[in-house]
Design a protein around this motif. Sequence first.
Motif, PDB file in Angstrom:
ATOM      1  N   VAL A  79       0.835  -1.203   0.000  1.00  0.00           N
ATOM      2  CA  VAL A  79       0.000   0.000   0.000  1.00  0.00           C
ATOM      3  C   VAL A  79       0.868   1.250   0.000  1.00  0.00           C
ATOM      4  O   VAL A  79       0.700   2.150  -0.827  1.00  0.00           O
ATOM      5  CB  VAL A  79      -0.970  -0.006   1.208  1.00  0.00           C
ATOM      6  N   VAL A  80       1.821   1.311   0.932  1.00  0.00           N
ATOM      7  CA  VAL A  80       2.658   2.503   1.090  1.00  0.00           C
ATOM      8  C   VAL A  80       3.485   2.781  -0.163  1.00  0.00           C
ATOM      9  O   VAL A  80       3.681   3.938  -0.546  1.00  0.00           O
ATOM     10  CB  VAL A  80       3.582   2.349   2.328  1.00  0.00           C
ATOM     11  N   LEU A  81       3.949   1.723  -0.818  1.00  0.00           N
ATOM     12  CA  LEU A  81       4.832   1.901  -1.974  1.00  0.00           C
ATOM     13  C   LEU A  81       4.078   1.977  -3.300  1.00  0.00           C
ATOM     14  O   LEU A  81       4.687   2.014  -4.362  1.00  0.00           O
ATOM     15  CB  LEU A  81       5.885   0.793  -2.008  1.00  0.00           C
ATOM     16  N   GLY A  82       2.760   2.027  -3.246  1.00  0.00           N
ATOM     17  CA  GLY A  82       1.986   2.334  -4.435  1.00  0.00           C
ATOM     18  C   GLY A  82       1.575   1.169  -5.306  1.00  0.00           C
ATOM     19  O   GLY A  82       1.202   1.369  -6.474  1.00  0.00           O
ATOM     20  N   ALA A  83       1.578  -0.054  -4.779  1.00  0.00           N
ATOM     21  CA  ALA A  83       1.047  -1.174  -5.563  1.00  0.00           C
ATOM     22  C   ALA A  83      -0.457  -0.978  -5.737  1.00  0.00           C
ATOM     23  O   ALA A  83      -1.092  -0.253  -4.975  1.00  0.00           O
ATOM     24  CB  ALA A  83       1.335  -2.504  -4.862  1.00  0.00           C
ATOM     25  N   SER A  84      -1.006  -1.624  -6.732  1.00  0.00           N
ATOM     26  CA  SER A  84      -2.437  -1.484  -7.016  1.00  0.00           C
ATOM     27  C   SER A  84      -3.280  -2.614  -6.447  1.00  0.00           C
ATOM     28  O   SER A  84      -4.503  -2.537  -6.442  1.00  0.00           O
ATOM     29  CB  SER A  84      -2.657  -1.413  -8.528  1.00  0.00           C
ATOM     30  N   GLY A  85      -2.631  -3.678  -5.979  1.00  0.00           N
ATOM     31  CA  GLY A  85      -3.377  -4.790  -5.418  1.00  0.00           C
ATOM     32  C   GLY A  85      -2.460  -5.819  -4.802  1.00  0.00           C
ATOM     33  O   GLY A  85      -1.238  -5.773  -4.997  1.00  0.00           O
ATOM     34  N   PHE A  86      -3.050  -6.742  -4.071  1.00  0.00           N
ATOM     35  CA  PHE A  86      -2.298  -7.773  -3.360  1.00  0.00           C
ATOM     36  C   PHE A  86      -3.124  -9.046  -3.370  1.00  0.00           C
ATOM     37  O   PHE A  86      -4.268  -9.047  -2.909  1.00  0.00           O
ATOM     38  CB  PHE A  86      -2.056  -7.324  -1.912  1.00  0.00           C
ATOM     39  N   LEU A  87      -2.558 -10.116  -3.909  1.00  0.00           N
ATOM     40  CA  LEU A  87      -3.220 -11.423  -3.927  1.00  0.00           C
ATOM     41  C   LEU A  87      -2.274 -12.492  -3.414  1.00  0.00           C
ATOM     42  O   LEU A  87      -1.052 -12.409  -3.613  1.00  0.00           O
ATOM     43  CB  LEU A  87      -3.631 -11.814  -5.351  1.00  0.00           C
ATOM     44  N   LEU A  88      -2.851 -13.500  -2.803  1.00  0.00           N
ATOM     45  CA  LEU A  88      -2.069 -14.676  -2.436  1.00  0.00           C
ATOM     46  C   LEU A  88      -1.875 -15.551  -3.672  1.00  0.00           C
ATOM     47  O   LEU A  88      -2.751 -15.609  -4.537  1.00  0.00           O
ATOM     48  CB  LEU A  88      -2.779 -15.470  -1.344  1.00  0.00           C
TER      49      LEU A  88
END
Length: 173
Positions: free
Chosen positions: A71-80
């Motif tokens: 989140v802090v570094l600007g990714a657009s999403g997170f999935l396992l």
Amino acid sequence: QPTVEIVGVAATLTEARQVLATTSCDVVLLDLRLPDGSGIDLLRSRDVDAPGPDYLILSSFQTPEYVSAAVVLGASGFLLKTVPAAEILAAVTAIADGRLLFTPDQLRAARSGAWLPLTAREHEIIAGLIAGRSHDELAGDLHISRKTVEAHITRLLARYGFLTRTELAVHAD
């Protein structure tokens, strides 16, 4: 998937930097644990003001620290990595369309994760753990007291939610 074209593949942080320097793309699927570094390093080093791809983090571990870093570094999403391939493809399409893909639970976890990069000393401690060094050996190697080594390890265990130094070393490797 007819709307998705793979334009490059990289297995290491070094290869990823080379591919991104020579290839234009809309979305990067990024693992956080790479053989020669961390996907976090790639996120951290990008110019957020320059046009470039959006990043979808794929990880085996959904720790608050990893989600917070994304989140802090600007990714657009997170999935396992365990999600079905169809879900990954749908996420790539959604991110290419400008959407963010963090669940409310991930965003709450990110707030509690308080991601901070490891200090140089923390990197040295973790490298020693991976090498199988004892507390006394680490203290001697780093010219610090055993108590200081124990304090660093205790903080790292708490930070990442692990119970043992072995668990920390396995997940850090």
